[in-house]
Design an enzyme around this catalytic site. Sequence first.
Site, PDB file in Angstrom:
ATOM      1  N   PRO A 123     -14.095 -19.761 -52.898  1.00  0.00           N
ATOM      2  CA  PRO A 123     -12.998 -19.664 -53.869  1.00  0.00           C
ATOM      3  C   PRO A 123     -11.822 -20.579 -53.507  1.00  0.00           C
ATOM      4  O   PRO A 123     -10.983 -20.889 -54.352  1.00  0.00           O
ATOM      5  CB  PRO A 123     -12.561 -18.199 -53.799  1.00  0.00           C
ATOM      6  N   GLU A 148     -16.384 -11.531 -47.275  1.00  0.00           N
ATOM      7  CA  GLU A 148     -15.049 -12.113 -47.441  1.00  0.00           C
ATOM      8  C   GLU A 148     -15.057 -13.623 -47.230  1.00  0.00           C
ATOM      9  O   GLU A 148     -14.154 -14.329 -47.664  1.00  0.00           O
ATOM     10  CB  GLU A 148     -14.053 -11.448 -46.483  1.00  0.00           C
ATOM     11  N   ARG A 164     -28.732 -32.654 -64.607  1.00  0.00           N
ATOM     12  CA  ARG A 164     -28.680 -33.274 -65.937  1.00  0.00           C
ATOM     13  C   ARG A 164     -28.292 -34.743 -65.860  1.00  0.00           C
ATOM     14  O   ARG A 164     -28.554 -35.493 -66.788  1.00  0.00           O
ATOM     15  CB  ARG A 164     -27.663 -32.550 -66.824  1.00  0.00           C
ATOM     16  N   ASP A 198     -23.966 -37.502 -73.785  1.00  0.00           N
ATOM     17  CA  ASP A 198     -23.216 -36.287 -73.515  1.00  0.00           C
ATOM     18  C   ASP A 198     -21.809 -36.628 -73.024  1.00  0.00           C
ATOM     19  O   ASP A 198     -20.822 -36.092 -73.499  1.00  0.00           O
ATOM     20  CB  ASP A 198     -23.944 -35.501 -72.414  1.00  0.00           C
TER      21      ASP A 198
HETATM   22  C1  9D3 Z   1     -12.313 -10.001 -53.544  1.00  0.00           C
HETATM   23  C2  9D3 Z   1     -12.138 -10.694 -52.249  1.00  0.00           C
HETATM   24  N1  9D3 Z   1     -11.206 -11.814 -52.375  1.00  0.00           N
HETATM   25  C3  9D3 Z   1      -9.839 -11.448 -52.022  1.00  0.00           C
HETATM   26  C4  9D3 Z   1      -9.632 -10.924 -50.684  1.00  0.00           C
HETATM   27  C5  9D3 Z   1     -11.650 -12.981 -51.620  1.00  0.00           C
HETATM   28  C6  9D3 Z   1     -13.014 -13.424 -51.963  1.00  0.00           C
HETATM   29  C7  9D3 Z   1     -13.908 -13.740 -50.953  1.00  0.00           C
HETATM   30  C8  9D3 Z   1     -15.197 -14.124 -51.261  1.00  0.00           C
HETATM   31  C9  9D3 Z   1     -13.436 -13.568 -53.277  1.00  0.00           C
HETATM   32  C10 9D3 Z   1     -14.729 -13.970 -53.575  1.00  0.00           C
HETATM   33  C11 9D3 Z   1     -15.600 -14.241 -52.567  1.00  0.00           C
HETATM   34  C12 9D3 Z   1     -16.991 -14.685 -52.890  1.00  0.00           C
HETATM   35  N2  9D3 Z   1     -16.970 -15.839 -53.765  1.00  0.00           N
HETATM   36  C13 9D3 Z   1     -17.565 -16.996 -53.464  1.00  0.00           C
HETATM   37  O1  9D3 Z   1     -18.164 -17.086 -52.410  1.00  0.00           O
HETATM   38  C14 9D3 Z   1     -17.416 -18.125 -54.350  1.00  0.00           C
HETATM   39  C15 9D3 Z   1     -16.712 -18.292 -55.589  1.00  0.00           C
HETATM   40  C16 9D3 Z   1     -15.923 -17.395 -56.370  1.00  0.00           C
HETATM   41  O2  9D3 Z   1     -15.736 -16.202 -56.070  1.00  0.00           O
HETATM   42  N3  9D3 Z   1     -15.363 -17.875 -57.510  1.00  0.00           N
HETATM   43  C17 9D3 Z   1     -15.530 -19.157 -57.946  1.00  0.00           C
HETATM   44  N4  9D3 Z   1     -16.253 -20.029 -57.244  1.00  0.00           N
HETATM   45  C18 9D3 Z   1     -16.827 -19.588 -56.085  1.00  0.00           C
HETATM   46  S1  9D3 Z   1     -17.756 -20.533 -55.085  1.00  0.00           S
HETATM   47  C19 9D3 Z   1     -18.025 -19.320 -53.995  1.00  0.00           C
END
Ligand code: 9D3
Length: 254
Positions: A88, A115, A153, A168
């Site tokens: 994220p 996490e 793609r 595209d």
């Molecule tokens: C709910 C926990 N969050 C706040 C403490 C942190 C968090 C950690 C790990 C939120 C999501 C994740 C798991 N997400 C991914 O590994 C992830 C992801 C995503 O959640 N949203 C958009 N792209 C991606 S790429 C990997």
Amino acid sequence: MRFDVLTIFPDMFSAYLRDGIAGRAVKRGLLDVRLVNIRDFARGAHKTTDDRPYGGGDGMVMRPGPISRALGSIERNSRGSLVILLTPQGETFNQSIAWDISSLEQVILVCGRYEGVDERIRLLFVDREISIGDYVLSGGELAAMVIMDSVCRLIPGTLGGEKSSFEDSFQDSLLEYPHYTRPRVFEGLEVPEILLSGDHARIRGWRRKEALKRTFERRPDLLAKAKLDDEDLRILEQIRSQTPACPPEAEADC
Ligand code: 9D3
């Protein structure tokens, strides 16, 4: 091109690799996808891939050892390969990043869970960090499939009979015009007369106007980047003049 995907849930990829565009590219010999189960590189009786965070707090963290050994097991292309961590906290994925990735011979996608991944994995091995958008997923697996899909793609030959990725991308700065197919009347709603006229020049003009209208209404940010000719600008001015002005008290919502 080759994707190596590190995950503790390799089975999540089976339906996509069977029925999705990446599977088709694999069958055509344009792409190789290897799934690496991080758990196969875990040690001890319990084969744990996660542990409690140093410093305390909720949730679990992926341990560095299994991921490091899984990465070490991958044969690296001598002409270069890139390790991408799905997180994220990464830069937000878009079509321009998809084009970047499509030029590489080997991409290693590391899917986090819980996490997150121990920071030392990022420091030691990761070249690029990517998120697919501002919403919470349970891990990187779906993000890895999104990236594989959009990048596949762009590999010449993957789309076969369909519209080429070049066509595209040619249009991709605007939203699409509305599409219709048979029947001519559905639930009382008729196909716009012009689409039945056979007048291809007028149809092209109608579609361009509808695309501009939709983009203006829904994604005005895209208009700034779009390649617009004088005719487009004239149509846009007409659309603008037909759009009621935003009353000051509702400014934030319209
Ligand atoms: C709910 C926990 N969050 C706040 C403490 C942190 C968090 C950690 C790990 C939120 C999501 C994740 C798991 N997400 C991914 O590994 C992830 C992801 C995503 O959640 N949203 C958009 N792209 C991606 S790429 C990997």
